[in-house]
Each structure stands twice: as structure tokens, then as C-alpha cells.
Design a protein around this motif. Structure first.
Motif, mmCIF file in Angstrom:
data_model
loop_
_atom_site.group_PDB
_atom_site.id
_atom_site.type_symbol
_atom_site.label_atom_id
_atom_site.label_comp_id
_atom_site.label_asym_id
_atom_site.label_seq_id
_atom_site.Cartn_x
_atom_site.Cartn_y
_atom_site.Cartn_z
ATOM 1 N N ALA A 195 -17.315 -7.377 4.448
ATOM 2 C CA ALA A 195 -16.245 -6.654 3.756
ATOM 3 C C ALA A 195 -15.934 -5.365 4.497
ATOM 4 C CB ALA A 195 -16.663 -6.352 2.321
ATOM 5 N N ARG A 196 -14.660 -5.016 4.518
ATOM 6 C CA ARG A 196 -14.215 -3.763 5.120
ATOM 7 C C ARG A 196 -13.968 -2.752 4.003
ATOM 8 N NH1 ARG A 196 -12.921 -7.905 8.423
ATOM 9 N NH2 ARG A 196 -12.743 -7.481 10.670
ATOM 10 N N PHE A 197 -14.620 -1.612 4.095
ATOM 11 C CA PHE A 197 -14.552 -0.612 3.040
ATOM 12 C C PHE A 197 -13.306 0.260 3.198
ATOM 13 C CE2 PHE A 197 -15.644 3.748 1.609
ATOM 14 C CZ PHE A 197 -15.708 3.479 0.251
ATOM 15 N N VAL A 198 -12.587 0.440 2.089
ATOM 16 C CA VAL A 198 -11.381 1.275 2.065
ATOM 17 C C VAL A 198 -11.659 2.511 1.218
ATOM 18 C CG1 VAL A 198 -8.934 1.382 1.448
ATOM 19 C CG2 VAL A 198 -9.918 -0.768 2.283
ATOM 20 N N PRO A 199 -11.775 3.683 1.817
ATOM 21 C CA PRO A 199 -12.010 4.906 1.040
ATOM 22 C C PRO A 199 -10.908 5.105 -0.002
ATOM 23 C CG PRO A 199 -12.314 5.318 3.383
ATOM 24 C CD PRO A 199 -11.719 3.949 3.275
ATOM 25 N N GLY A 200 -11.318 5.458 -1.212
ATOM 26 C CA GLY A 200 -10.351 5.712 -2.281
ATOM 27 C C GLY A 200 -10.002 4.505 -3.111
ATOM 28 N N LEU A 201 -10.342 3.305 -2.628
ATOM 29 C CA LEU A 201 -9.956 2.086 -3.350
ATOM 30 C C LEU A 201 -11.066 1.694 -4.324
ATOM 31 C CD1 LEU A 201 -7.749 -0.086 -3.571
ATOM 32 C CD2 LEU A 201 -9.002 -1.418 -1.880
ATOM 33 N N GLY A 202 -11.242 2.512 -5.375
ATOM 34 C CA GLY A 202 -12.251 2.223 -6.386
ATOM 35 C C GLY A 202 -11.600 1.925 -7.716
ATOM 36 N N LEU A 242 -2.118 0.375 4.948
ATOM 37 C CA LEU A 242 -0.966 0.303 5.854
ATOM 38 C C LEU A 242 -1.438 0.108 7.297
ATOM 39 C CD1 LEU A 242 1.366 3.169 4.560
ATOM 40 C CD2 LEU A 242 1.830 0.715 4.431
ATOM 41 N N ARG A 243 -2.411 0.933 7.690
ATOM 42 C CA ARG A 243 -2.903 0.855 9.067
ATOM 43 C C ARG A 243 -3.542 -0.506 9.352
ATOM 44 N NH1 ARG A 243 -5.951 5.020 8.829
ATOM 45 N NH2 ARG A 243 -7.981 4.024 8.614
ATOM 46 N N GLU A 244 -4.325 -1.007 8.413
ATOM 47 C CA GLU A 244 -5.012 -2.284 8.612
ATOM 48 C C GLU A 244 -4.018 -3.450 8.659
ATOM 49 O OE1 GLU A 244 -8.210 -2.957 9.224
ATOM 50 O OE2 GLU A 244 -8.660 -0.817 9.316
ATOM 51 N N MET A 245 -2.987 -3.399 7.834
ATOM 52 C CA MET A 245 -1.992 -4.471 7.842
ATOM 53 C C MET A 245 -1.215 -4.483 9.151
ATOM 54 S SD MET A 245 -0.507 -4.526 3.941
ATOM 55 C CE MET A 245 -1.644 -4.649 2.548
ATOM 56 N N ARG A 246 -0.898 -3.313 9.661
ATOM 57 C CA ARG A 246 -0.165 -3.248 10.932
ATOM 58 C C ARG A 246 -1.018 -3.765 12.087
ATOM 59 N NH1 ARG A 246 2.047 2.523 9.048
ATOM 60 N NH2 ARG A 246 4.050 1.845 8.163
ATOM 61 N N ALA A 247 -2.336 -3.547 11.988
ATOM 62 C CA ALA A 247 -3.230 -4.013 13.055
ATOM 63 C C ALA A 247 -3.525 -5.505 12.943
ATOM 64 C CB ALA A 247 -4.532 -3.215 13.024
ATOM 65 N N PHE A 248 -3.770 -5.979 11.725
ATOM 66 C CA PHE A 248 -4.166 -7.377 11.500
ATOM 67 C C PHE A 248 -2.958 -8.318 11.485
ATOM 68 C CE2 PHE A 248 -6.068 -10.473 8.175
ATOM 69 C CZ PHE A 248 -6.510 -11.334 9.172
ATOM 70 N N ARG A 249 -1.845 -7.828 10.951
ATOM 71 C CA ARG A 249 -0.606 -8.597 10.813
ATOM 72 C C ARG A 249 -0.849 -9.929 10.092
ATOM 73 N NH1 ARG A 249 2.830 -8.734 16.207
ATOM 74 N NH2 ARG A 249 4.370 -9.405 14.637
ATOM 75 N N LEU A 307 -4.924 11.595 -4.883
ATOM 76 C CA LEU A 307 -5.266 11.874 -3.494
ATOM 77 C C LEU A 307 -6.059 10.719 -2.881
ATOM 78 C CD1 LEU A 307 -6.203 15.681 -3.633
ATOM 79 C CD2 LEU A 307 -4.112 14.623 -2.730
ATOM 80 N N ALA A 308 -7.024 10.196 -3.635
ATOM 81 C CA ALA A 308 -7.808 9.070 -3.136
ATOM 82 C C ALA A 308 -6.939 7.829 -2.980
ATOM 83 C CB ALA A 308 -8.972 8.788 -4.086
ATOM 84 N N ASP A 309 -6.021 7.614 -3.927
ATOM 85 C CA ASP A 309 -5.131 6.449 -3.848
ATOM 86 C C ASP A 309 -4.226 6.542 -2.626
ATOM 87 O OD1 ASP A 309 -6.318 5.709 -6.203
ATOM 88 O OD2 ASP A 309 -4.624 6.259 -7.474
ATOM 89 N N ALA A 310 -3.755 7.755 -2.323
ATOM 90 C CA ALA A 310 -2.914 7.951 -1.139
ATOM 91 C C ALA A 310 -3.701 7.638 0.130
ATOM 92 C CB ALA A 310 -2.372 9.377 -1.102
ATOM 93 N N GLU A 311 -4.973 8.030 0.143
ATOM 94 C CA GLU A 311 -5.821 7.728 1.298
ATOM 95 C C GLU A 311 -6.017 6.218 1.440
ATOM 96 O OE1 GLU A 311 -10.255 8.816 3.106
ATOM 97 O OE2 GLU A 311 -9.803 9.224 1.001
#
Length: 377
Positions: free
Chosen positions: A54-61, A77-84, A67-71
Motif C-alpha cells: 500500500a502507498r500511504f497518502v498523508p492526510g487521507l484518514g 493528483l501527483r500520483e495519478m499524473r505519474a501512474f496514469r 489542510l490535511a485534505d488539501a495535502e
């Protein structure tokens, strides 16, 4: 790309684990993104699924924190652009909101969301429920497919304007239990008497599960059957309600906390009890059925799609006296227990196995692939 708010012990985590392990790796490349398990929760990955990456996403609890949700949103966004990914599949409400918004923003071709429970009844305050329903109406417009654990959950969501009926696929849970021990061994492991009737309760001790109602049912049953014993397996923010009852009722009620071997709890039981105000499709009743234990449960959400009333268990309204009456009916008639327990085992094993969940999910993904032209057959 599969996104879930947190992999705490419970139904959604069990479903996600089954899919991560079961989907054909030659056809589907999966990545799992999840947030932090709460301090008062047990980590399903650490306890039961260390093999799943599993890949951990800070703020996704669990909690909504701007602020955490924005993070978390920025990370997704970054992961989707990289993984496509071709498909983003979200699970649970908060992950569903952030994940679907990120998928729209990054132009992911297809979006799937699973409603694991009932958003509209009992889980939140009336004001918050209205806000959640409004957000879900907007998010549903972007989804290629919406999955609901039961037909009643689907119908209620559609009636609330959340998606169209043709967007939905009913996707019952898929689970399994370990090999149960014999009854005497199970009772010995739990510190219960070898003889006499036992009623079990397995679940989170939180407001929607109504542990106070469980205690009220126990008092009524024990008044008629003082030889009965109640065993409660679970943890949560209302744990003290059960602890106080344990002290009050003495040996008649035993709190065993969280146990990963729920099959042991069911193997010790004559009947299992669910007292919730609202449910999606409770795994606890499915697991009990797989061990051959009939259920007494409130007739809420999609419970009636797990417990076939009069065949694999008995359903009631939310009043404690009616629930207690059904429990007493089972305790006074061991032959009825045996017959409905056997029927429950056959029903749940056939309808709610992991293999069926995986096959149904593969069908949904394949239909999307064909519609998008990614796959011709």
C-alpha cells in the motif's frame, strides 16, 4: 488505482484486500493508496494482510480536516499524473470525494466508486448528512459505475438523487472465515461455560451499532434464561457501555475485545445478534452464517439480503423486546438453531465468497474496457 481512506479492520478493508489479491495480475495492474489508521483502530494490513503493498497518502484518514485534505488531494493528483491509470476505483466517503475529484482534474478515463455502507441513515448528523448527499450527487455525475453492497442501499441512494439507476451495479461483499474450532474448544478459548446457550455480538462498539440496545436485549433474555451467556467481540468509542454491563451482569456477559479469529466467537455461539440502527451489508452476519450460526438482526439497510427472514435467521424492528423475543425463540428451540444455521451456511458461502466478488469486479472493469475500446473481447 484503488483509493480508500484507511485500511482499518472492517468490511471495506476486507473487500479491498480480496480484490488486491484476487484480480488477475496478467490483466490488471493495481496500486492501492490509503491513509492513516486511527489511534483507536486496528490496522488490517498489519494484522491480516502484510503481503499487500500500500502507498500511504498523508492526510487521507478518517477525519475531515481542510489542510490535511488539501495535502492528500495534492498527493493523489501527483500520483495519478505519474501512474496514469485507466480506472480510478474509490472506496469510502472521504477517499471517494478526494479521489474522484482528483480523477476528474487529471482526466482519468474511467471512475468507479463503491458505497460500502449507508451514507444517509444514522452515521452523521442531519445537517452533515444533507451536505454529504449534496456532494455525492455532484460526484456521481463523473462516475462510469457506482457499486452498492446491496439493492436496498442502491435504491435509497437513487431515491436521494445520488446517481442514476443505470449507473449502479449491486456488488455484495465477498469474504471468508478461518476453519472454526469445535464448540468446546472455542468456549474454552473465550472463557465461556462448556454448557448452556451462548449469544454473540461481533462489531464496532459505536453509536450506529447500538451497544446500549445490545445490553438491553441481554437483560431481557437473561431475565427469562439466566443460564444464557453473551459474548461481545469488538472495540470502539462506546466500549465503556459494554464494560459497565459486564460489571453489572457478572459472568453473564463477557467482553473479549477485538479478535482476528472471529470464527472462534461464532463457533462458541448458538445465535449471533446485530442491534444496529443502520447498516450497509454487515460482514459480521455473513461470517456468522459461514460458520453455521443463525442470526437475530434489525431489519435495516441491506440486512435482509444477508439474513433470509425465517430461513437463515430472524429479523426484527429496532425495539429491544422484539429482538430479545427472537433470541429466546432460538435458545428455546435447538432444532430451529440447527436448521437455520445449516441454511445460513449454504446461503452465505454461495453468495458472499471472495471468488464471486473478484469475478463480479472483473466483469465491471472489463465492461468499461470494452466500452472505452481498450479491449475487444
Amino acid at each position: 488505482m484503488r483509493i480508500i481512506a484507511r485500511m482499518n479492520v472492517g468490511g471495506p478493508a476486507r473487500q479491498v484486500s480480496g480484490l488486491m489479491r484476487g484480480l488477475d495480475q496478467n490483466r490488471f495492474e493495481q496500486r492501492l493508496y490509503t491513509g492513516q489508521v486511527g489511534d483507536d483502530e486496528t490496522d488490517h494490513l498489519a494484522l491480516s494482510a502484510p503481503d499487500i503493498e500500500a502507498r500511504f497518502v498523508p492526510g487521507l484518514g478518517r477525519s475531515v480536516r481542510p489542510l490535511a485534505d488539501a495535502e492528500a488531494f495534492a498527493v493523489l493528483l501527483r500520483e495519478m499524473r505519474a501512474f496514469r491509470p485507466h480506472i480510478v476505483h474509490t472506496h469510502t466517503a472521504k477517499a471517494g470525494a478526494l479521489g474522484r475529484l482528483a480523477a476528474v482534474a487529471t482526466r482519468v478515463p474511467a471512475i468507479v466508486h463503491t458505497f460500502h455502507g449507508h451514507l444517509l441513515q444514522g452515521s452523521f448528523s442531519a445537517g452533515r448528512t444533507r451536505v454529504i448527499a449534496a456532494v455525492e450527487r455532484l460526484l456521481a455525475r463523473s462516475a462510469d459505475r457506482l457499486l452498492s453492497v446491496g439493492a436496498q442501499v442502491r435504491d435509497d441512494l437513487v431515491a436521494a438523487g445520488i446517481g442514476r439507476a443505470d449507473q449502479y451495479t449491486v456488488m455484495p461483499p465477498g469474504t471468508f472465515v478461518g476453519t472454526p474450532p469445535g464448540r468446546e474448544e472455542a468456549r474454552r478459548a473465550l472463557g465461556l461455560p462448556a454448557r448452556g446457550p451462548v449469544v454473540s455480538f461481533v462489531g464496532r462498539l459505536t453509536a450506529v451499532k447500538r451497544p446500549d440496545r445490545l445490553v438491553e436485549v441481554a437483560r431481557i433474555v437473561l431475565d427469562k434464561r439466566p443460564d444464557a451467556r453473551f459474548v461481545v467481540c469488538g472495540e470502539g468509542d462506546l466500549l465503556d457501555v459494554v464494560r459497565e454491563a459486564e460489571a453489572e451482569l457478572g459472568g453473564a456477559l463477557t467482553l473479549v475485545g477485538f479478535r482476528p479469529d472471529v470464527e472462534t466467537v461464532y463457533a462458541a455461539s448458538d445465535v449471533t445478534l446485530l442491534t444496529s440502527d443502520t447498516e450497509g451489508m454487515p460482514l459480521s452476519l455473513i461470517e456468522a452464517g459461514m460458520v453455521g450460526v443463525p442470526a437475530v438482526a434489525t431489519r435495516v439497510g441491506s440486512v435482509s439480503e444477508v439474513v433470509v427472514d425465517g430461513r437463515t435467521g430472524l429479523l426484527a424492528d429496532t425495539a429491544a423486546p422484539e429482538l430479545a423475543g427472537h433470541v429466546l425463540q432460538f435458545l428455546d428451540d435447538p432444532a430451529l438453531c440447527d436448521a437455520m444455521g445449516a441454511a445460513a451456511k449454504e446461503w452465505t458461502t454461495t453468495r458472499f465468497g471472495v471468488a464471486r466478488l473478484v469475478a463480479d469486479t472483473e466483469t465491471v472493469y472489463t465492461e468499461i474496457a470494452r466500452a472505452r475500446g481498450w479491449r475487444s473481447a
